[in-house]
Design an enzyme around this catalytic site. Sequence first.
Site, short mmCIF file in Angstrom:
data_model
loop_
_atom_site.label_atom_id
_atom_site.label_comp_id
_atom_site.label_asym_id
_atom_site.label_seq_id
_atom_site.Cartn_x
_atom_site.Cartn_y
_atom_site.Cartn_z
CG ASP A 82 -1.98 1.09 1.15
OD1 ASP A 82 -2.97 0.87 0.44
OD2 ASP A 82 -1.79 2.14 1.79
CG ASN A 113 -4.80 11.21 -5.27
OD1 ASN A 113 -4.14 11.28 -6.31
ND2 ASN A 113 -5.35 10.08 -4.87
CD GLU A 134 -4.63 4.13 -1.79
OE1 GLU A 134 -4.89 4.51 -0.63
OE2 GLU A 134 -5.44 4.14 -2.73
#
Length: 316
Positions: A177, A185, A220
């Site tokens: 992860d 973002n 992700e």
Amino acid sequence: MNSNSRFGDQTDPCTLLLPASMADTEGRDGACMVVIRGDRLGARVDLEGNVVIGRGIDADFQIASRSVSRSHCRIVVREDGFWIEDLRSTNHTYVNDEMIDQCKLKDGDQVKIGKTVLKFLDAGNLEAGYLAEMREHAVRDELTGLYNRRHMMALMDEEITHVRNNPHEPLSLAIIDVDYFKKINDEIGHLAGDAVLKQLARVLDEEVRVDDTPARIGGEEFAVVMPDTCLNGALEVCERLRAAVAEHPFDIDGAPSQRVTVSVGLAAWTEEMNTRSDLIRVADHNLYQAKSGGRNRVCGPPGPDNRTHHAGTTGD
């Protein structure tokens, strides 16, 4: 790209699919069977000799379905071409919707075995390359080019079937992860996030070993299936992946290079496990431990001394 699992690609549990990337199919213009309907969509079998199709583990091409007999039918190479023979299957074998005991295959014939339909393509048929390319689109993640979640789940099922039949062979799974991905973002933008994911995929694909298979399984989150790999070996692989990501400069248009790290949860198959869900559950738990322990680290299950295996450094 790295090569695939020793069993090739698969799209449903307990089945063997042969590689079908465009690179693999260059120069392969011999006769073949391609699945055009059913859970094994796009699977290809090269007919270089006699091939038994069935549910049993001894079949050359396995289909894990109750509607398929253990040894359902056989493709036989004869002087005048390829013949198909039903092997006294429970639900019979059909060619172009007609039940057969045996018949000679013609280019374009459709063979129904249970709920799976395969198309026979004679030598030189250009459709084989087209179907292989379509299959690649079906099993690849559009953004990163890695395998997608559906393919990864099917691969795990097949590997688990293998280790059940060969309990002396280990199997490990890593779930990876991206740390603080939401921050990327929010502060730089979603296009920057996509750029990070694409570059991360390249790093993983370059760093994994030949028999390991990386995939993007959502957002992700990535995974790596490691066949024939015990816990200690998997820890070494994952630590190398973690370090490679941490050292890689992530270049994003219009922004300074970003430092990106990952947390890794590791699991190894044990005889107490039953399904892929058990393996994923352990990897997920250890991913949580890696996150809560500071990120940018690898966390594995407890060893014989009941101490949790971990490696890496604390994150920001």
